[in-house]
Design a protein around this motif. Structure first.
Motif: not given
Length: 313
Positions: A123-129, A131-132, A162-165
């Motif tokens: 879940x967290x990585x899909x949200x991160x991707x 936004x990336x 800017x937190x995604x990377x």
């Protein structure tokens, strides 16, 4: 009590040793740190060392550089050197505060995702991707326009984008750390997740998090400058971005007043270069494989072919 001290001292010494080694062995890191410290110190004492007030005119409109005004004056007859000093205060505060917000969000997401794995990671990585892949500047412009021009809004927008990377990099490191023997041993002895993360995961991932944070400072200052230049920041606040915006809006280029633009762009570029040199040196020290990467444009190393070496002998 004695066990607690003995468990924390080696980790603290290792972290201190890493930064000392980086500064001693990488001249670029020392140069980057010197640049950043110089700007921070000058901005901190700007109210005491500014040659002129930024609230009233002290020279003619677009007066060129001279012995009295080293960097000339802007369209309102305000000394440019004093403006850059005062503007640096706000720009650096925005850059460091927004970076702190992004570090807290990205570090938390990366640690939770990498440590627990499973559906939480998915879940967290899909949200991160998601936004990336969105363009930061465009999304920041939309959010800043909706929320209204405010320095607080600019800090919040940059921190939230800017937190995604950071999350991606920390997650990869934590996934490696959680498989270490001492981590498994601590969990086997009944240590709670909070204790394992606080005592064994976070201290090891800390230097990498700091390296990424230093690199993010330059991005935050760049975004703040871009938003201010586009008129999405409080116009009553003096920052390096609003100085650029006022210079362009008030015909500095057509008037030939290069001193109203070039020094401002130079200080922004200098801070970005300082962050890049320091952050990249820390990252290289923590990941030695980057030094011999053959697909990275950062460094190249020529290797002698085995056959050529034998022939030469």
């Amino acid at each position: 009590m004695s066990v607690r001290i003995s468990a924390t001292e080696p980790a603290a010494r290792r972290r201190t040793g890493v930064f000392r080694t980086v500064l001693r062995e990488h001249k670029s890191a020392a140069a980057g740190l010197a640049i950043l410290v110089s700007f921070v110190v000058i901005s901190a004492i700007a109210p005491y060392i500014s040659p002129y007030s930024t609230a009233e005119s002290s020279c003619a409109v677009f007066e060129p550089p001279s012995g009295s005004h080293w960097l000339g004056c802007d369209d309102g007859g305000v000394d440019m050197l004093s403006l850059l000093m005062r503007g640096g205060q706000t720009s650096l505060v925005v850059g460091f505060t927004a970076t702190l917000v992004s570090m807290l969000i990205g570090g938390t997401v990366g640690i939770v995702s990498g440590y627990f794995g499973g559906w939480i990671d998915v879940v967290l990585m899909r949200v991160t991707d998601f936004l990336l892949v969105l363009p930061d500047l465009v999304l920041a412009m939309v959010i800043a326009a909706v929320w209204g021009p405010s320095l607080f809004h600019v800090i919040l927008v940059i921190g939230l984008l800017e937190w995604t990377s950071t999350a991606r990099i920390v997650r990869a490191e934590v996934m490696s750390l959680r498989e270490r023997a001492y981590v498994k041993r601590a969990r086997g002895l009944g240590a709670s997740h909070t204790r394992v993360i606080a005592r064994h995961i976070l201290p090891q991932a800390g230097p990498l998090l700091i390296a990424n944070t230093v690199l993010t400072v330059s991005v935050a200052i760049y975004l703040e400058t871009a938003l201010a230049f586009l008129g999405l920041e409080d116009p009553s606040v003096t920052t390096w971005g609003t100085i650029l915006e006022h210079a362009f809006a008030r015909t500095a280029i057509s008037s030939g007043a290069w001193w109203a633009i070039v020094p401002d762009g130079f200080v922004i570029a200098a801070v970005s270069i300082g962050c890049f040199l320091l952050g990249r040196a820390i990252e290289d020290a923590l990941n030695p494989r980057l030094k011999i990467s053959h697909v990275s444009g950062r460094r190249w190393r020529l290797r002698t072919l085995a056959g050529r070496t034998a022939d030469a002998r």
